[in-house]
Design a protein around this motif. Structure first.
Motif, PDB file in Angstrom:
ATOM      1  N   UNK A 213       3.076   2.332 -10.113  1.00 56.16           N
ATOM      2  CA  UNK A 213       2.183   3.344  -9.183  1.00 56.16           C
ATOM      3  C   UNK A 213       2.254   4.728  -9.472  1.00 56.16           C
ATOM      4  N   UNK A 214       1.935   5.466  -8.753  1.00 57.76           N
ATOM      5  CA  UNK A 214       1.596   6.995  -9.012  1.00 57.76           C
ATOM      6  C   UNK A 214       1.906   7.778  -7.721  1.00 57.76           C
ATOM      7  N   UNK A 215       1.378   9.063  -7.721  1.00 57.44           N
ATOM      8  CA  UNK A 215       1.652   9.726  -6.555  1.00 57.44           C
ATOM      9  C   UNK A 215       0.856   9.219  -5.265  1.00 57.44           C
ATOM     10  N   UNK A 216      -0.111   8.497  -5.596  1.00 59.80           N
ATOM     11  CA  UNK A 216      -1.056   8.188  -4.301  1.00 59.80           C
ATOM     12  C   UNK A 216      -0.420   7.138  -3.384  1.00 59.80           C
ATOM     13  N   UNK A 287      -7.408   1.644   3.792  1.00 63.91           N
ATOM     14  CA  UNK A 287      -6.260   1.724   2.875  1.00 63.91           C
ATOM     15  C   UNK A 287      -5.125   2.568   3.668  1.00 63.91           C
ATOM     16  N   UNK A 288      -5.470   3.966   4.261  1.00 62.95           N
ATOM     17  CA  UNK A 288      -4.560   4.527   4.781  1.00 62.95           C
ATOM     18  C   UNK A 288      -3.952   3.732   6.020  1.00 62.95           C
ATOM     19  N   UNK A 289      -4.847   3.003   6.833  1.00 58.43           N
ATOM     20  CA  UNK A 289      -4.119   2.312   7.882  1.00 58.43           C
ATOM     21  C   UNK A 289      -3.306   1.138   7.502  1.00 58.43           C
ATOM     22  N   UNK A 290      -3.910   0.654   6.393  1.00 59.74           N
ATOM     23  CA  UNK A 290      -3.072  -0.422   5.803  1.00 59.74           C
ATOM     24  C   UNK A 290      -1.473   0.115   5.527  1.00 59.74           C
ATOM     25  N   UNK A 291      -1.367   1.161   4.762  1.00 58.45           N
ATOM     26  CA  UNK A 291      -0.014   1.565   4.657  1.00 58.45           C
ATOM     27  C   UNK A 291       0.639   1.906   5.835  1.00 58.45           C
ATOM     28  N   UNK A 292       0.253   2.379   6.823  1.00 59.02           N
ATOM     29  CA  UNK A 292       0.896   2.321   8.138  1.00 59.02           C
ATOM     30  C   UNK A 292       1.500   0.985   8.773  1.00 59.02           C
ATOM     31  N   UNK A 324      -4.155   3.255  -4.468  1.00 57.80           N
ATOM     32  CA  UNK A 324      -2.862   3.810  -4.177  1.00 57.80           C
ATOM     33  C   UNK A 324      -1.984   3.497  -5.570  1.00 57.80           C
ATOM     34  N   UNK A 325      -2.415   2.673  -6.377  1.00 57.54           N
ATOM     35  CA  UNK A 325      -1.950   2.499  -7.925  1.00 57.54           C
ATOM     36  C   UNK A 325      -0.649   1.517  -7.927  1.00 57.54           C
ATOM     37  N   UNK A 326      -0.517   0.627  -6.508  1.00 58.57           N
ATOM     38  CA  UNK A 326       0.404  -0.483  -6.515  1.00 58.57           C
ATOM     39  C   UNK A 326      -0.074  -1.391  -5.760  1.00 58.57           C
TER      40      UNK A 326
END
Length: 356
Positions: A213-216, A287-292, A324-326
């Motif tokens: 992944x990366x910083x994303x 994607x942001x809400x999926x991260x949460x 996100x890169x991962x």
């Protein structure tokens, strides 16, 4: 530990000279990373690994003879700044005041070192120093993701890859946040001394030689106190409504009907306010809400996908990985907030009775 090759040297020297630029606001931890990876070997560890001969000569340079850093650390006497002009590599750790103006002497010396053929390296916000010297013009670079907005404004001629942990653009190398300095340092070791050596040193440092992944995967815009959400007042109500109803099958047509606008008018207003298309913004928000949900719940990936409007686990995986890169699973393993439950110890064994 034995290198399979050695870094290039110049001027008839036996060792590759790295000029490590120390400024009054240098971040101590990134200075320490450079010293640990490229500087003097720890004798007790070197005695065990056989890594005694250091092919680098690390020279700390500065505009003054000595600086006490904001952390209170005094790195000791500094060689003249002009040492960078004869160095094989010039390395700039992060700085605490990336937007501060830099002296003409510093910028001129860094630019001249670049023109002379030195390899240029920055960690984190040290990219602002390279940028001020014009080294990043026309090149791809990265810095800490929190500083992306400021970097783009300051250096419009550079191509910012804020999602990357580090960027290798020919003779110019940059890294993202503080701990990605180690990622870039190990990459440089692999270039100079071979992958096997870099991997071995990563084991000594107890640091992965390559992080997926990366910083994303670390980006969270709410961490900025000045982040109030993208867009002007004319679309803020719509953005809030989409966030609250993210699972719905939104289209440009349905949103235009809701706003009583033509599709073309809404698309133009949306892009002017957010900088991206309606589709791209909604995907990023999903994607942001999926991260949460991945961080704070045990919902299966398919349930997370449905909850954020991405339909299937495959759709979530594809969009999540691209953004996100991962993968969602790898992200959850890294960022889940629930503490790991340790397995219970095995029951004590009852000793067998002694034979009579």
């Amino acid at each position: 530990m034995r290198p399979s090759k050695f870094p290039a040297t110049s001027r008839g020297r036996a060792k590759h000279v790295i000029a490590l630029v120390v400024l009054p606001d240098t971040v101590t931890l990134e200075l320490a990373v450079a010293q640990q990876v490229f500087g003097r070997r720890v004798p007790s560890l070197a005695a065990l690994t056989g890594d005694v001969e250091n092919p680098y000569e690390l020279v700390l340079v500065g505009e003054g003879d000595q600086h006490v850093l904001p952390s209170g650390v005094d790195p000791g006497p500094l060689a003249p700044l002009e040492t960078v002009l004869s160095a094989d590599t010039v390395m700039v750790p992060g700085v605490e005041e990336p937007l501060a103006g830099r002296s003409r002497r510093l910028c001129s010396a860094v630019a001249a070192a670049h023109r002379a053929g030195a390899r240029m390296v920055s960690f984190c916000s040290g990219a602002f120093v390279l940028g001020a010297a014009g080294v990043l013009d026309g090149r791809t670079a990265t810095t800490h993701w929190l500083l992306a907005r400021e970097f783009r404004a300051a250096f419009p001629r550079a191509r910012l890859a804020a999602e990357r942990l580090w960027v290798d653009d020919g003779p110019v190398h940059t890294s993202g946040g503080i701990f990605s300095a180690t990622d870039l340092a190990l990459h440089l070791l692999a270039l100079d001394l071979g992958h096997a050596y870099a991997n071995d040193l990563s084991r000594v440092l107890i640091s992965a030689p390559h992080r997926p992944g990366g910083q994303s995967q670390f980006v969270e815009h709410r961490l900025r106190t000045d982040e109030r959400g993208p867009g002007g007042a004319d679309v803020q109500a719509l953005l809030s409504w989409i966030r609250e109803n993210i699972a719905e099958p939104h289209t440009l047509a349905s949103l235009a009907r809701r706003e009583h606008l033509s599709e073309r008018h809404l698309a133009r207003r949306f892009r002017a306010a957010t900088g991206v298309s309606v589709f791209d913004w909604i995907t990023a928000e999903r994607v942001r809400q999926a991260k949460v949900l991945l961080e704070g719940t045990d919902f299966p990936v398919a349930q997370v996908a449905a909850a954020v409007g991405l339909g299937s686990s495959e759709s979530l995986r594809r969009n999540f990985t691209r953004t996100v890169g991962t993968t969602p699973a790898a992200y959850r393993a890294t960022f889940r907030t629930r503490p790991a439950v340790l397995p219970a110890p095995p029951p004590a064994r009852t000793p067998a009775p002694s034979p009579a």
